[in-house]
Motif scaffolding. Structure first.
Motif, PDB file in Angstrom:
ATOM      1  N   GLU A 176      30.409  42.392  18.929  1.00  0.00           N
ATOM      2  CA  GLU A 176      29.368  43.402  18.696  1.00  0.00           C
ATOM      3  C   GLU A 176      27.992  42.828  18.979  1.00  0.00           C
ATOM      4  OE1 GLU A 176      29.800  45.107  14.754  1.00  0.00           O
ATOM      5  OE2 GLU A 176      31.819  45.775  15.359  1.00  0.00           O
ATOM      6  N   ALA A 177      27.765  41.613  18.488  1.00  0.00           N
ATOM      7  CA  ALA A 177      26.465  40.965  18.715  1.00  0.00           C
ATOM      8  C   ALA A 177      26.197  40.816  20.208  1.00  0.00           C
ATOM      9  CB  ALA A 177      26.442  39.599  18.040  1.00  0.00           C
ATOM     10  N   ALA A 178      27.248  40.442  20.943  1.00  0.00           N
ATOM     11  CA  ALA A 178      27.086  40.274  22.386  1.00  0.00           C
ATOM     12  C   ALA A 178      26.722  41.600  23.034  1.00  0.00           C
ATOM     13  CB  ALA A 178      28.374  39.714  22.989  1.00  0.00           C
ATOM     14  N   LYS A 179      27.365  42.670  22.563  1.00  0.00           N
ATOM     15  CA  LYS A 179      27.130  43.993  23.130  1.00  0.00           C
ATOM     16  C   LYS A 179      25.684  44.428  22.878  1.00  0.00           C
ATOM     17  CE  LYS A 179      30.037  48.060  23.619  1.00  0.00           C
ATOM     18  NZ  LYS A 179      31.059  48.870  22.923  1.00  0.00           N
ATOM     19  N   ALA A 183      25.046  41.801  26.734  1.00  0.00           N
ATOM     20  CA  ALA A 183      25.868  40.949  27.599  1.00  0.00           C
ATOM     21  C   ALA A 183      26.810  41.822  28.430  1.00  0.00           C
ATOM     22  CB  ALA A 183      26.688  39.988  26.745  1.00  0.00           C
ATOM     23  N   THR A 184      26.974  41.457  29.689  1.00  0.00           N
ATOM     24  CA  THR A 184      27.937  42.194  30.516  1.00  0.00           C
ATOM     25  C   THR A 184      29.346  41.775  30.091  1.00  0.00           C
ATOM     26  OG1 THR A 184      27.992  40.457  32.168  1.00  0.00           O
ATOM     27  CG2 THR A 184      26.361  42.199  32.474  1.00  0.00           C
ATOM     28  N   SER A 185      30.349  42.542  30.523  1.00  0.00           N
ATOM     29  CA  SER A 185      31.713  42.210  30.092  1.00  0.00           C
ATOM     30  C   SER A 185      32.151  40.880  30.692  1.00  0.00           C
ATOM     31  CB  SER A 185      32.675  43.332  30.486  1.00  0.00           C
ATOM     32  OG  SER A 185      32.561  43.591  31.858  1.00  0.00           O
ATOM     33  N   ARG A 191      31.614  33.587  27.946  1.00  0.00           N
ATOM     34  CA  ARG A 191      30.834  32.923  26.905  1.00  0.00           C
ATOM     35  C   ARG A 191      31.437  33.099  25.517  1.00  0.00           C
ATOM     36  NH1 ARG A 191      25.707  32.491  29.390  1.00  0.00           N
ATOM     37  NH2 ARG A 191      26.246  31.531  31.377  1.00  0.00           N
ATOM     38  N   ILE A 192      32.208  34.166  25.292  1.00  0.00           N
ATOM     39  CA  ILE A 192      32.706  34.407  23.937  1.00  0.00           C
ATOM     40  C   ILE A 192      34.232  34.368  23.880  1.00  0.00           C
ATOM     41  CG2 ILE A 192      32.829  36.082  22.054  1.00  0.00           C
ATOM     42  CD1 ILE A 192      29.995  36.876  22.864  1.00  0.00           C
ATOM     43  N   LYS A 193      34.883  35.156  24.730  1.00  0.00           N
ATOM     44  CA  LYS A 193      36.335  35.247  24.598  1.00  0.00           C
ATOM     45  C   LYS A 193      37.021  33.926  24.941  1.00  0.00           C
ATOM     46  CE  LYS A 193      36.856  40.212  25.014  1.00  0.00           C
ATOM     47  NZ  LYS A 193      37.107  41.323  25.941  1.00  0.00           N
ATOM     48  N   ILE A 194      36.747  33.379  26.116  1.00  0.00           N
ATOM     49  CA  ILE A 194      37.463  32.163  26.526  1.00  0.00           C
ATOM     50  C   ILE A 194      37.195  30.978  25.584  1.00  0.00           C
ATOM     51  CG2 ILE A 194      37.656  30.422  28.370  1.00  0.00           C
ATOM     52  CD1 ILE A 194      37.799  32.688  30.340  1.00  0.00           C
TER      53      ILE A 194
END
Lengths: 283, 308
Positions: A176-179, A183-185, A191-194
Motif C-alpha cells: 500500500e505504501a508503495a502504491k 511506484a509502478t508495478s 524493490r518490494i516483492k522480490i
C-alpha cells in the motif's frame, strides 16, 4: 522430567534408531569402505586404496554424465524458478479461479517419476514423429530438452506453491505504501516483492538444484540414457555402473562414483545452508 | 486505470486457462490412447481421438488387470505405503519428542545424524542397502536361530524369515530408517514450540512418559502429523528404486512403479495399450485423493519446504 524420561530411551529412541542403523548408517559406512575395495567376487572385497577413485576420474562416461547433469541442473533451475515465480505472481492477483489453477498446476507433483517419464515419452515421441524428427531415444539433444520440459511440468507447481506462500506473507502495508508513493508495478516487483520473498527463492533454488542432480526416475523412464549414454545423468550413470555391467570390479567403481556424487550433493547443501544463515543474520 | 487492470486481468485469466489445459493434456492424451486397440497405437497417431475402427473399450484395462498383475502390484504398493507411513509417524514422533526433551550429547548426536541422512543421495546407499536387506531377509531365519540355540525345527518352519525386509511386509523397516531424517527434523521443529509446562503438569498428575506422549503431546502434534504423513506418503507411494532393489522379485513382489517398467520388454518392444491403461489406473487414485484433500496436501508441502 528429563531424568525420568531419560530411562525410557529403549521405548522412544531405539525403534527409530535401530531401523535407521539398518536403513542408513550401516549401508553408508559399508558403502564408504567398499569404495576403497577391489572385488574379486561380490562377497570378497579386499582393500585397494584409491584405485576405484582414479578409475572414476578417468572414466569418460562419468565425466560426460556430470556435464549432462550440470547443464540439466542449470537450465532446469532457471526455467522452473522463473516460470513458477511468474505464475505465482499472476495467481496472487485478484483474478477469478486462482484456486482451480493452483490445483491444476500442482497436480503433476503427486505422480511418480517413472509414470511421468512414460507419459512424456509417448507425448514427445508423437510430436517428434509428426515433425519428422528422430525420436527421443535416437537424439540426445531432444532427450535433454524433453527432460527439461518434463521436469518443468512436474516441478513448476511445487515451487509455485512455495512462492505463493512467500508472496502472501508480505505485509500489505508495504504494498500500500508503495502504491501511495506512486511506484509502478515493475518497481514494486523489484524493490518490494522480490527482496521480501528471498527466503522462498533460496529454498526453491536449492530444491531445484538438488533435484536436478539427483534426477533418476524420470531420466530412466524417458530416455534410459539413450543413445549410447549421451542423455545420462550422474545418478543414472552410477546405477548403470552397478547393475548393467558384468564383473565384480564394477561394484567398486560404482561405489566410488557414488561417494563422489554424495560429496557433490553435500557441498551444494552446505552452500545452501550458508546462504540461508547469512540471510537470517540480515533480518 | 481501473479499466486497464480489468482488461489485463481478463487476458491473464485467458492465458492461465490455456496453460492449465496444457497441464492437463498429457494425462488426457494417455487416457484417450488407453482406449484404443493395441494395433492402432502408433507414435505418430497418438494425438488422434479413438474412433469406430480403433476404439477398444476397456480391453487394455482388462488385460492390465488380468494378465499383468496390476491388482497385486497395487495391493503391495498400498500395503507398503500404509505400514511404512504409520511406522514413521508413530516412531519418529516418539523419537523426536525424546530428542527435544532429553538434552544429552547422544540425543543431540542422533539428531544431527538424522539431519545428515536427509542430504545423502540414495545412490550412495543403494548397492550396500540391497545387499544388506537380502542378507537379513534370507539368513536371519527361524532355522538358523534354532541352530544357534540348539533346537531343531521342522523344515517348513526353518525357512520362515525373522526380519523379512525383502518382502512387502518387512520393507517398512527400511522405509522407517530411511524416512526418519525428514520426519524427525519436522517433528523436532514443531516440538520446540510446545510449552514444556503442559507435559510437566501431566507428569506431575501421575502420567507415565508413554501416556503423556500419546494423550498430551500427540494431539498437539496433529497438524505436523498430517504434513509429515502427506510428504512421506508421496515419497513411498511413488518410490521406484528402493523397492526395485530391495524386494525379492523372484517371489512376485512388485510395486506399481516397477510393474510399469516391466511393460518395456527387454528387446525394445513395448505393450503400449496395457501400459497406458496401467498408467491411468495408477494416476486416477492419486488424482482422486488429491482433489479430496488438496488443502492439507498443499499445506503439508509448504510446511515441509519451508523447514526442509
Amino acid at each position: 522430567m528429563q531424568r525420568s524420561l531419560k530411562r525410557w530411551w529403549p521405548v522412544f529412541l531405539l525403534p527409530t534408531f535401530a531401523a535407521f542403523c539398518v536403513g542408513f548408517i550401516y549401508p553408508f559406512i559399508q558403502g564408504l569402505y567398499l569404495s576403497f575395495c577391489k572385488f574379486i567376487t561380490i562377497d570378497n572385497p579386499t582393500w585397494n586404496g584409491l584405485a576405484n577413485y582414479i578409475y572414476a576420474f578417468t572414466d569418460a562416461s562419468f565425466r560426460q554424465s556430470f556435464l549432462f547433469s550440470a547443464a540439466f541442473t542449470i537450465v532446469s533451475t532457471l526455467a522452473i524458478n522463473v516460470a513458477a515465480f511468474a505464475i505465482a505472481l499472476a495467481l496472487t492477483r485478484a483474478i477469478k479461479g486462482t484456486n482451480l489453477f493452483r490445483t491444476v498446476f500442482f497436480m503433476p507433483n503427486l505422480i511418480g517419476g517413472i509414470v511421468l517419464g512414460y507419459i512424456w515419452q509417448i507425448l514427445l515421441n508423437c510430436v517428434l514423429s509428426l515433425l519428422e524428427k528422430p525420436l527421443l531415444s535416437l537424439d540426445a539433444t531432444y532427450g535433454f530438452w524433453g527432460l527439461i520440459i518434463l521436469m518443468c511440468w512436474q516441478q513448476i507447481g511445487y515451487m509455485m506453491i512455495i512462492y505463493i506462500a512467500g508472496l502472501q506473507s508480505i505485509p500489505s502495508d508495504y504494498l500500500e505504501a508503495a502504491k501511495i508513493d506512486g511506484a509502478t508495478s515493475w518497481q514494486t516487483l523489484w524493490r518490494i516483492k522480490i527482496p521480501n520473498v528471498m527466503p522462498s527463492i533460496t529454498i526453491c533454488t536449492f530444491l531445484t538444484l538438488t533435484n536436478g542432480f539427483k534426477l533418476f526416475d524420470q531420466n530412466l523412464a524417458l530416455t534410459a540414457g539413450e543413445p549410447a549414454h549421451a542423455s545420462e545423468g550422474l545418478a543414472l550413470n552410477i546405477y548403470y555402473t552397478f547393475y548393467a555391467r558384468s564383473g565384480p570390479q564394477w561394484k567398486g567403481y560404482g561405489q566410488a562414483k557414488a561417494v563422489l556424487f554424495c560429496l557433490l550433493v553435500i557441498a551444494i547443501s552446505l552452500i545452501q545452508l550458508r546462504a540461508t544463515r547469512s540471510k537470517e543474520v540480515q533480518q | 486505470m481501473h479499466k486497464a487492470t480489468k482488461i489485463s486481468n481478463t487476458l491473464l485469466t485467458a492465458l492461465l486457462t490455456v496453460l492449465s489445459l496444457a497441464w492437463i493434456y498429457p494425462v488426457l492424451m494417455i487416457l484417450l490412447n488407453s482406449l484404443k486397440k493395441e494395433s492402432a497405437i502408433t507414435t505418430s497417431s497418438a494425438f488422434q481421438l479413438p474412433n469406430g475402427a480403433t476404439f477398444a473399450g476397456f480391453e487394455n484395462y482388462v488385460n492390465a488387470i488380468d494378465s499383468k498383475g496390476f491388482l497385486s502390484a497395487f495391493g503391495y504398493t498400498l500395503l507398503i505405503t500404509i505400514t511404512s507411513v504409520a511406522l514413521i509417524l508413530i516412531f519418529c514422533s516418539m523419537c523426536a519428542w525424546f530428542i527435544t526433551r532429553v538434552n544429552t550429547w547422544w540425543s543431540k548426536a542422533c539428531y544431527y545424524l538424522f539431519i545428515f541422512s536427509m542430504v545423502v543421495p540414495f545412490q550412495m546407499l543403494m548397492f550396500t542397502l540391497s545387499a544388506t536387506a537380502d542378507k537379513i531377509g534370507t539368513s536371519l531365519t527361524l532355522g538358523n536361530l534354532a541352530d544357534a540355540l540348539g533346537f531343531t525345527v521342522s523344515k517348513s518352519a526353518a525357512e520362515i524369515s525373522l526380519l523379512p525386509v525383502n518382502t512387502p511386509y518387512g520393507i517398512c523397516i527400511i522405509y522407517l530408517g530411511f524416512g526418519a531424517g525428514l520426519a524427525v527434523f519436522m517433528f523436532c521443529g514443531f516440538m520446540k514450540s510446545i510449552p514444556l509446562e503442559i507435559e510437566e503438569a501431566a507428569m506431575i498428575d501421575g502420567c507415565g512418559p508413554l501416556r503423556t506422549f500419546f494423550l498430551v503431546v500427540m494431539p498437539i502434534l496433529k497438524p505436523t502429523l498430517i504434513s509429515v504423513g502427506i510428504l512421506e506418503t508421496m515419497w513411498v507411494w511413488n518410490d521406484y528404486l528402493l523397492p526395485y532393489l530391495v524386494l525379492d522379485r523372484t517371489k512376485g513382489y512388485t510395486t506399481i512403479s516397477i510393474l510399469i517398467q516391466y511393460f518395456r520388454g527387454s528387446y525394445g518392444t513395448v505393450e503400449m495399450g496395457p501400459m497406458m491403461a496401467c498408467i491411468i489406473l495408477t494416476v486416477l487414485p492419486i488424482i482422486i485423493v488429491y482433489l479430496l484433500c488438496q488443502r492439507h496436501i498443499i499445506k503439508g508441502v509448504v510446511a515441509g519446504a519451508v523447514k526442509g
